[in-house]
Design an enzyme around this catalytic site. Structure first.
Site, PDB file in Angstrom:
ATOM      1  N   ARG A   1      -5.844   2.968 -15.552  1.00 47.60           N
ATOM      2  CA  ARG A   1      -5.956   3.732 -14.297  1.00 47.60           C
ATOM      3  C   ARG A   1      -6.733   5.047 -14.436  1.00 47.60           C
ATOM      4  O   ARG A   1      -7.573   5.337 -13.594  1.00 47.60           O
ATOM      5  CB  ARG A   1      -4.571   3.986 -13.670  1.00 47.60           C
ATOM      6  CG  ARG A   1      -3.841   2.717 -13.256  1.00 47.60           C
ATOM      7  CD  ARG A   1      -2.717   2.965 -12.265  1.00 47.60           C
ATOM      8  NE  ARG A   1      -3.218   3.238 -10.943  1.00 47.60           N
ATOM      9  CZ  ARG A   1      -3.204   4.407 -10.343  1.00 47.60           C
ATOM     10  NH1 ARG A   1      -2.676   5.445 -10.958  1.00 47.60           N
ATOM     11  NH2 ARG A   1      -3.705   4.557  -9.147  1.00 47.60           N
TER      12      ARG A   1
ATOM     13  N   GLU B   1       4.118  -6.555   1.605  1.00 43.39           N
ATOM     14  CA  GLU B   1       3.693  -6.974   0.261  1.00 43.39           C
ATOM     15  C   GLU B   1       3.624  -5.758  -0.677  1.00 43.39           C
ATOM     16  O   GLU B   1       2.563  -5.406  -1.171  1.00 43.39           O
ATOM     17  CB  GLU B   1       2.298  -7.613   0.334  1.00 43.39           C
ATOM     18  CG  GLU B   1       2.192  -8.807   1.261  1.00 43.39           C
ATOM     19  CD  GLU B   1       0.743  -9.245   1.488  1.00 43.39           C
ATOM     20  OE1 GLU B   1      -0.190  -8.561   1.004  1.00 43.39           O
ATOM     21  OE2 GLU B   1       0.540 -10.268   2.145  1.00 43.39           O
ATOM     22  N   PRO B   2       4.739  -5.100  -0.919  1.00 37.87           N
ATOM     23  CA  PRO B   2       4.672  -3.898  -1.748  1.00 37.87           C
ATOM     24  C   PRO B   2       4.599  -4.213  -3.241  1.00 37.87           C
ATOM     25  O   PRO B   2       5.242  -5.154  -3.717  1.00 37.87           O
ATOM     26  CB  PRO B   2       6.007  -3.201  -1.434  1.00 37.87           C
ATOM     27  CG  PRO B   2       6.937  -4.324  -1.130  1.00 37.87           C
ATOM     28  CD  PRO B   2       6.118  -5.416  -0.500  1.00 37.87           C
ATOM     29  N   GLY B   3       3.819  -3.465  -3.962  1.00 38.79           N
ATOM     30  CA  GLY B   3       3.756  -3.597  -5.418  1.00 38.79           C
ATOM     31  C   GLY B   3       4.182  -2.277  -6.045  1.00 38.79           C
ATOM     32  O   GLY B   3       5.294  -2.111  -6.539  1.00 38.79           O
ATOM     33  N   ARG B   4       3.288  -1.309  -5.911  1.00 36.46           N
ATOM     34  CA  ARG B   4       3.480   0.000  -6.551  1.00 36.46           C
ATOM     35  C   ARG B   4       4.822   0.667  -6.176  1.00 36.46           C
ATOM     36  O   ARG B   4       5.487   1.231  -7.034  1.00 36.46           O
ATOM     37  CB  ARG B   4       2.325   0.905  -6.119  1.00 36.46           C
ATOM     38  CG  ARG B   4       2.206   2.175  -6.906  1.00 36.46           C
ATOM     39  CD  ARG B   4       1.148   3.088  -6.282  1.00 36.46           C
ATOM     40  NE  ARG B   4      -0.062   2.422  -5.888  1.00 36.46           N
ATOM     41  CZ  ARG B   4      -1.188   2.409  -6.598  1.00 36.46           C
ATOM     42  NH1 ARG B   4      -1.249   3.042  -7.738  1.00 36.46           N
ATOM     43  NH2 ARG B   4      -2.265   1.775  -6.143  1.00 36.46           N
TER      44      ARG B   4
ATOM     45  N   GLY C   1       0.774  -1.241   0.000  1.00 36.01           N
ATOM     46  CA  GLY C   1       0.000   0.000   0.000  1.00 36.01           C
ATOM     47  C   GLY C   1       0.797   1.277   0.000  1.00 36.01           C
ATOM     48  O   GLY C   1       0.223   2.361  -0.102  1.00 36.01           O
TER      49      GLY C   1
ATOM     50  N   TYR D   1     -10.026   4.886 -12.217  1.00 34.75           N
ATOM     51  CA  TYR D   1      -9.950   5.585 -10.923  1.00 34.75           C
ATOM     52  C   TYR D   1      -9.868   7.098 -11.061  1.00 34.75           C
ATOM     53  O   TYR D   1      -9.663   7.789 -10.063  1.00 34.75           O
ATOM     54  CB  TYR D   1      -8.703   5.141 -10.148  1.00 34.75           C
ATOM     55  CG  TYR D   1      -8.464   3.661 -10.103  1.00 34.75           C
ATOM     56  CD1 TYR D   1      -9.335   2.823  -9.407  1.00 34.75           C
ATOM     57  CD2 TYR D   1      -7.370   3.092 -10.741  1.00 34.75           C
ATOM     58  CE1 TYR D   1      -9.112   1.464  -9.360  1.00 34.75           C
ATOM     59  CE2 TYR D   1      -7.147   1.722 -10.700  1.00 34.75           C
ATOM     60  CZ  TYR D   1      -8.018   0.917 -10.006  1.00 34.75           C
ATOM     61  OH  TYR D   1      -7.796  -0.420  -9.964  1.00 34.75           O
TER      62      TYR D   1
ATOM     63  N   CYS E   1     -14.149   3.364 -28.279  1.00 32.94           N
ATOM     64  CA  CYS E   1     -15.484   3.951 -28.442  1.00 32.94           C
ATOM     65  C   CYS E   1     -16.184   4.174 -27.104  1.00 32.94           C
ATOM     66  O   CYS E   1     -17.269   3.626 -26.860  1.00 32.94           O
ATOM     67  CB  CYS E   1     -16.321   3.023 -29.298  1.00 32.94           C
ATOM     68  SG  CYS E   1     -15.393   2.472 -30.705  1.00 32.94           S
TER      69      CYS E   1
ATOM     70  N   TYR F   1       0.202  -1.726 -12.091  1.00 33.47           N
ATOM     71  CA  TYR F   1      -1.205  -1.722 -12.505  1.00 33.47           C
ATOM     72  C   TYR F   1      -1.372  -1.045 -13.872  1.00 33.47           C
ATOM     73  O   TYR F   1      -2.375  -0.393 -14.138  1.00 33.47           O
ATOM     74  CB  TYR F   1      -2.092  -1.066 -11.430  1.00 33.47           C
ATOM     75  CG  TYR F   1      -1.821  -1.641 -10.056  1.00 33.47           C
ATOM     76  CD1 TYR F   1      -2.214  -2.941  -9.751  1.00 33.47           C
ATOM     77  CD2 TYR F   1      -1.133  -0.923  -9.071  1.00 33.47           C
ATOM     78  CE1 TYR F   1      -1.936  -3.503  -8.509  1.00 33.47           C
ATOM     79  CE2 TYR F   1      -0.845  -1.478  -7.833  1.00 33.47           C
ATOM     80  CZ  TYR F   1      -1.256  -2.760  -7.562  1.00 33.47           C
ATOM     81  OH  TYR F   1      -0.973  -3.310  -6.339  1.00 33.47           O
TER      82      TYR F   1
HETATM   83  N1  LLP Z   1      -1.261  -7.063  -0.708  1.00 32.00           N
HETATM   84  C1  LLP Z   1      -2.575  -7.198  -0.947  1.00 32.00           C
HETATM   85  C2  LLP Z   1      -3.328  -8.196  -0.197  1.00 32.00           C
HETATM   86  C3  LLP Z   1      -3.191  -6.385  -1.916  1.00 32.00           C
HETATM   87  O1  LLP Z   1      -4.500  -6.519  -2.132  1.00 32.00           O
HETATM   88  C4  LLP Z   1      -2.430  -5.434  -2.628  1.00 32.00           C
HETATM   89  C5  LLP Z   1      -3.044  -4.580  -3.642  1.00 32.00           C
HETATM   90  C6  LLP Z   1      -1.056  -5.341  -2.351  1.00 32.00           C
HETATM   91  C7  LLP Z   1      -0.507  -6.169  -1.377  1.00 32.00           C
HETATM   92  C8  LLP Z   1      -0.148  -4.390  -3.070  1.00 32.00           C
HETATM   93  O2  LLP Z   1      -0.467  -3.068  -2.853  1.00 32.00           O
HETATM   94  P1  LLP Z   1       0.496  -1.872  -3.360  1.00 32.00           P
HETATM   95  O3  LLP Z   1       1.770  -1.931  -2.551  1.00 32.00           O
HETATM   96  O4  LLP Z   1       0.760  -2.071  -4.801  1.00 32.00           O
HETATM   97  O5  LLP Z   1      -0.290  -0.651  -3.110  1.00 32.00           O
HETATM   98  N2  LLP Z   1      -5.279  -1.298  -9.413  1.00 32.00           N
HETATM   99  C9  LLP Z   1      -5.163  -0.306  -8.354  1.00 32.00           C
HETATM  100  C10 LLP Z   1      -4.465  -0.871  -7.141  1.00 32.00           C
HETATM  101  C11 LLP Z   1      -5.134  -2.090  -6.573  1.00 32.00           C
HETATM  102  C12 LLP Z   1      -4.391  -2.675  -5.408  1.00 32.00           C
HETATM  103  C13 LLP Z   1      -4.974  -3.982  -5.015  1.00 32.00           C
HETATM  104  N3  LLP Z   1      -4.282  -4.627  -3.941  1.00 32.00           N
HETATM  105  C14 LLP Z   1      -4.449   0.915  -8.901  1.00 32.00           C
HETATM  106  O6  LLP Z   1      -4.088   0.935 -10.069  1.00 32.00           O
HETATM  107  O7  LLP Z   1      -4.281   1.891  -8.168  1.00 32.00           O
END
Ligand code: LLP
Length: 404
Positions: A307, A268-271, A233, A311, A338, A367
């Site tokens: 995105r 659990e970082p993604g972004r 997050g 959003y 379209c 994403y």
């Molecule tokens: N762990 C869990 C259980 C999650 O559901 C998520 C993201 C993450 C980790 C990773 O979160 P991050 O570090 O990337 O914020 N599509 C949306 C974001 C959806 C996130 C869903 N869960 C966007 O483009 O903003």
């Protein structure tokens, strides 16, 4: 990524030169930025060396996951497909956690067979199902329970996950019941308390509140959690005016928590790992003016990058070549799909553009490609990884014949 001699450049190559070779639109990533992000992330929390599980959903490219793995990261997966791609990239199963509200029996069974670190369960029914399958397989399974801490992450409502009204996790009462359920099971080993309150979080307060709630719950129970999985997050700055998440504060709060509770922290970082490493490069097909607006019609569309449409997100949008003395204009950047929602951004005071110019949409590493689709029968874009002056094709452009 910066302008060198007025040309938008990734590491040592201008996007103009990449486009000449590979056509448009395309996603490209900077290896250097990825490495920098991982090293930074690790150093911020090095005092308690957490297990960092990259959230595969943010970017599912196997070649990028392989690079991420080389820095010792694990994976957070939410489906059998994501688990398979993490394993294919060579991630150690003992560094994989499986989250998600609707894991099927097949997915649970597969995860058990692969001996992953944790299945983080999100309901009583799911725990019962894990129990049933582990009994059949005569195996002991390490699980976590995801707590819904009823905490407002103060982010977009579509990506908030930690409030009571959201489908994620279980409330405190159920959490306490489930601890007892696990205690009497011979097959379930309750190892982890997990939370994830949302995505693109830039304010520390929700994290602080979340830690307080976990602290209180742990105080109430007679159970030692080997792991506390705090989810991901951590937000990034999409625009200059975005505030920055204060990692030092977050780290301090966690250290305070760890003084009382001796557990291994999982993130659990993604972004925050992959978001700012990627750029979507697109060419202007047409510029169309009406009485009120000038539409810049790009060859990339909402199916390639969702995105903004999904959003209302705004991403820095830049010309491939900076021209100083051009007059300034207002433009609405759109795709060819379209639907009126197929719009990337409206910008005032942009340098004058012409048809066939290239545009870079920034910070699309997370994403971006992973949310893309074939809507309007549009083939998926290629992905390129830039290392210095080297370009590696890490996903080929999909061929129309594959869609037909
Ligand atoms: N762990 C869990 C259980 C999650 O559901 C998520 C993201 C993450 C980790 C990773 O979160 P991050 O570090 O990337 O914020 N599509 C949306 C974001 C959806 C996130 C869903 N869960 C966007 O483009 O903003």
């Amino acid at each position: 990524m910066r302008y060198i001699n007025k040309k938008f450049t990734i590491e040592k190559i201008s996007i103009e030169n990449i486009a000449k070779k590979f056509g448009t639109p395309f996603y490209c990533y900077s290896y250097y930025q990825l490495k920098k992000n991982i090293i930074n992330f690790k150093s911020k929390f090095k005092s308690f060396s957490p297990l960092i599980c990259f959230a595969i959903k943010s970017n599912t490219n196997v070649n990028l996951i392989k690079e991420i793995k080389k820095f010792g990261l694990g994976a957070d997966v939410v489906s059998m497909g994501e688990l398979m791609i993490a394993l294919k990239a060579g991630i150690n199963p003992k560094k994989i956690v499986f989250s998600g509200v609707g894991k099927t029996s097949k997915e649970i069974s597969f995860a058990i067979d692969k001996n992953i670190l944790l299945i983080n369960a999100e309901s009583k029914s799911e725990i019962q199902e894990i129990h049933r399958i582990s009994k059949l397989k005569n195996k002991k399974i390490q699980i976590g329970i995801r707590l819904n801490p009823n905490t407002d992450a103060k982010t977009l409502k579509q990506i908030s996950t930690g409030k009571e009204e959201n489908k994620f996790g279980v409330n405190e009462k159920t959490f306490l019941e489930l601890i007892n359920y696990c205690k009497i099971s011979k097959n379930l080993q309750l190892k982890c308390l997990s939370v994830h309150i949302g995505s693109q979080i830039l304010d520390n307060k929700p994290y602080k509140k979340m830690l307080k709630i976990i602290d209180k719950i742990i105080d109430k129970v007679d159970h030692k959690f080997e792991f506390i999985d705090l989810g991901g997050g951590m937000g990034i700055s999409y625009n200059q005016k975005d505030k920055k998440l204060n990692y030092n504060e977050y780290c301090k709060e966690i250290k305070k928590f760890l003084k009382k509770h001796k557990s291994k922290i999982i993130f659990e970082p993604g972004r925050s790992i992959i978001g700012n490493t990627g750029v979507l490069v697109s060419k202007i097909i047409y510029i169309k003016k009406n009485k009120r607006k000038s539409f810049v019609i790009l060859d990339a569309a909402m199916n390639d990058f969702m995105r903004p449409a999904l959003y209302g997100a705004s991403h820095r949008t830049l010309p491939s070549e900076r021209k100083k003395n051009k007059s300034r204009k207002s433009y609405e950047f759109v795709g060819p799909i379209c639907e009126s929602t197929d719009k990337f951004i409206s910008l005032k005071n942009f340098q004058e553009l012409k048809e066939k110019d290239l545009i870079a949409i920034c910070d699309v590493g997370a994403y971006g490609m992973s949310l893309s689709s074939n809507y309007n029968m549009r083939p998926k874009l290629p992905e390129l990884l830039i290392k210095g002056s080297n370009i590696k094709v890490i996903r080929k452009r999909q061929k129309l014949k594959d869609l037909l």
